[in-house]
Motif scaffolding. Structure first.
Motif, PDB file in Angstrom:
ATOM      1  N   PHE A 286      42.492 -30.375  14.979  1.00  0.00           N
ATOM      2  CA  PHE A 286      42.527 -29.807  13.629  1.00  0.00           C
ATOM      3  C   PHE A 286      41.757 -28.486  13.632  1.00  0.00           C
ATOM      4  O   PHE A 286      40.789 -28.336  14.389  1.00  0.00           O
ATOM      5  CB  PHE A 286      41.852 -30.749  12.613  1.00  0.00           C
ATOM      6  N   GLU A 287      42.185 -27.563  12.763  1.00  0.00           N
ATOM      7  CA  GLU A 287      41.342 -26.389  12.545  1.00  0.00           C
ATOM      8  C   GLU A 287      40.145 -26.862  11.740  1.00  0.00           C
ATOM      9  O   GLU A 287      40.283 -27.718  10.859  1.00  0.00           O
ATOM     10  CB  GLU A 287      42.120 -25.326  11.772  1.00  0.00           C
TER      11      GLU A 287
ATOM     12  N   GLY B 187      37.684 -27.542   8.994  1.00  0.00           N
ATOM     13  CA  GLY B 187      37.797 -27.430   7.541  1.00  0.00           C
ATOM     14  C   GLY B 187      39.227 -27.534   7.031  1.00  0.00           C
ATOM     15  O   GLY B 187      39.494 -27.214   5.875  1.00  0.00           O
ATOM     16  N   ASN B 188      40.151 -27.978   7.869  1.00  0.00           N
ATOM     17  CA  ASN B 188      41.547 -28.107   7.450  1.00  0.00           C
ATOM     18  C   ASN B 188      42.074 -29.443   7.978  1.00  0.00           C
ATOM     19  O   ASN B 188      41.950 -29.728   9.168  1.00  0.00           O
ATOM     20  CB  ASN B 188      42.353 -26.930   8.025  1.00  0.00           C
ATOM     21  N   ASP B 189      42.669 -30.253   7.078  1.00  0.00           N
ATOM     22  CA  ASP B 189      43.106 -31.608   7.455  1.00  0.00           C
ATOM     23  C   ASP B 189      44.472 -31.645   8.129  1.00  0.00           C
ATOM     24  O   ASP B 189      44.924 -32.715   8.525  1.00  0.00           O
ATOM     25  CB  ASP B 189      43.193 -32.504   6.205  1.00  0.00           C
ATOM     26  N   SER B 190      45.169 -30.509   8.194  1.00  0.00           N
ATOM     27  CA  SER B 190      46.521 -30.533   8.772  1.00  0.00           C
ATOM     28  C   SER B 190      46.443 -30.598  10.292  1.00  0.00           C
ATOM     29  O   SER B 190      45.722 -29.808  10.914  1.00  0.00           O
ATOM     30  CB  SER B 190      47.301 -29.275   8.397  1.00  0.00           C
TER      31      SER B 190
END
Ligand SMILES: CC(C)(COP(=O)(O)OP(=O)(O)OC[C@H]1O[C@@H](n2cnc3c(N)ncnc32)[C@H](O)[C@@H]1OP(=O)(O)O)[C@@H](O)C(=O)NCCC(=O)NCCS
Length: 173
Positions: free
Chosen positions: A69-70, A72-75
Motif C-alpha cells: 500500500f502507499e 496513508g492510502n488503503d488502496s
C-alpha cells in the motif's frame, strides 16, 4: 500474526484471509497475470489457497506474501514476498498494479522483503525465476543487485534465474 514492513513511500503487511477478494482482483488483472499465471484467470478459490499457503508459510518460515500500500492510502497497489521451494531457497515474487508502474514501487517493495529475509530472518540466500521477455521484472532484479546464475527453457518458456546471498552487501529500501 501480522508482519508489517515500511519503506519511504510504502507500507507492506502480510496478506490475511480477509484480503482474498482484493488480492484476487489484482492477480486477475490482465497486465499482472500475463507472466505471473501464464495469463490464466485464477479462481477465487485458487487465490484463497495461495493466501492460506502464505499464512502457513509465515508461521513455518517467517515469510509469505505481503500486500503493498502507499503510506496513508488503503488502496492495494501490489504484492511482494516469497514462495518456499523444495530446495529450501525461497523464490521472490512481486507485482504492482499497472496504474502505478514505473514509479519504482516494485523495486522498493521487493527491496523491503529481500532485506527482511536476508537480515531479519537471516536466510542464507533467496532466488528469483523470471520469464526472459519480462524485461521490467528483469530490470527490477538487476536494480536489487540480484546475480544472474543461469537460464533454461521450461515448458517452452525461456527463464532466467537470479540469486542473492546474505553475504552480499545489503540493499537500501
Ligand atoms: C515487473 C513489475 C513488477 C515492475 O513494476 P514497477 O513498479 O513498474 O517496477 P519499477 O518501477 O521498480 O522498475 C521497473 C524498471 O523496469 C524498466 N522497464 C519497464 N518497462 C520496460 C521495458 N519495456 N523495457 C525496458 N525496461 C523497462 C523501468 O524503466 C524501470 O527501470 P529504471 O528504474 O532503470 O528506469 C510490473 O511490471 C508488474 O507488476 N508486472 C506483472 C507481474 C510480474 O510480471 N511480476 C514479476 C514476476 S513474479
Amino acid at each position: 500474526m501480522s508482519c508489517v514492513l515500511e519503506t519511504i513511500r510504502l507500507q507492506l503487511r502480510s496478506c490475511q484471509i480477509e484480503d482474498v477478494q482484493i488480492v484476487h482482483m489484482l492477480w486477475i488483472n490482465d497486465c499482472i497475470r500475463y507472466f505471473l499465471f501464464d495469463n490464466r484467470v485464477i479462481s477465487l478459490d485458487e487465490a484463497q489457497s495461495f493466501v492460506e499457503d502464505s499464512l502457513a508459510n509465515f508461521e513455518q518460515h517467517g515469510y509469505g506474501i505481503w500486500l503493498v500500500f502507499e503510506r496513508g492510502n488503503d488502496s492495494l497497489v501490489g504484492f511482494a514476498g516469497f514462495l518456499p521451494s523444495q530446495q529450501g531457497t525461497p523464490s521472490l515474487i512481486y507485482g504492482i498494479h499497472p496504474d502505478r508502474w514505473g514509479c519504482g514501487y516494485a523495486t522498493e517493495a521487493a527491496s523491503a522483503v529481500l532485506n527482511y529475509a536476508l537480515e531479519n530472518l537471516a536466510l542464507s540466500k533467496v532466488r528469483a525465476d523470471v520469464d526472459e521477455p519480462n524485461v521490467a521484472s528483469v530490470r527490477v532484479l538487476e536494480k536489487l543487485r540480484m546475480r544472474r546464475i543461469g537460464d533454461a527453457i521450461v515448458n517452452g518458456h525461456p527463464l532466467i534465474y537470479f540469486e542473492r546471498s546474505r553475504s552480499e552487501e545489503s540493499i537500501n529500501s
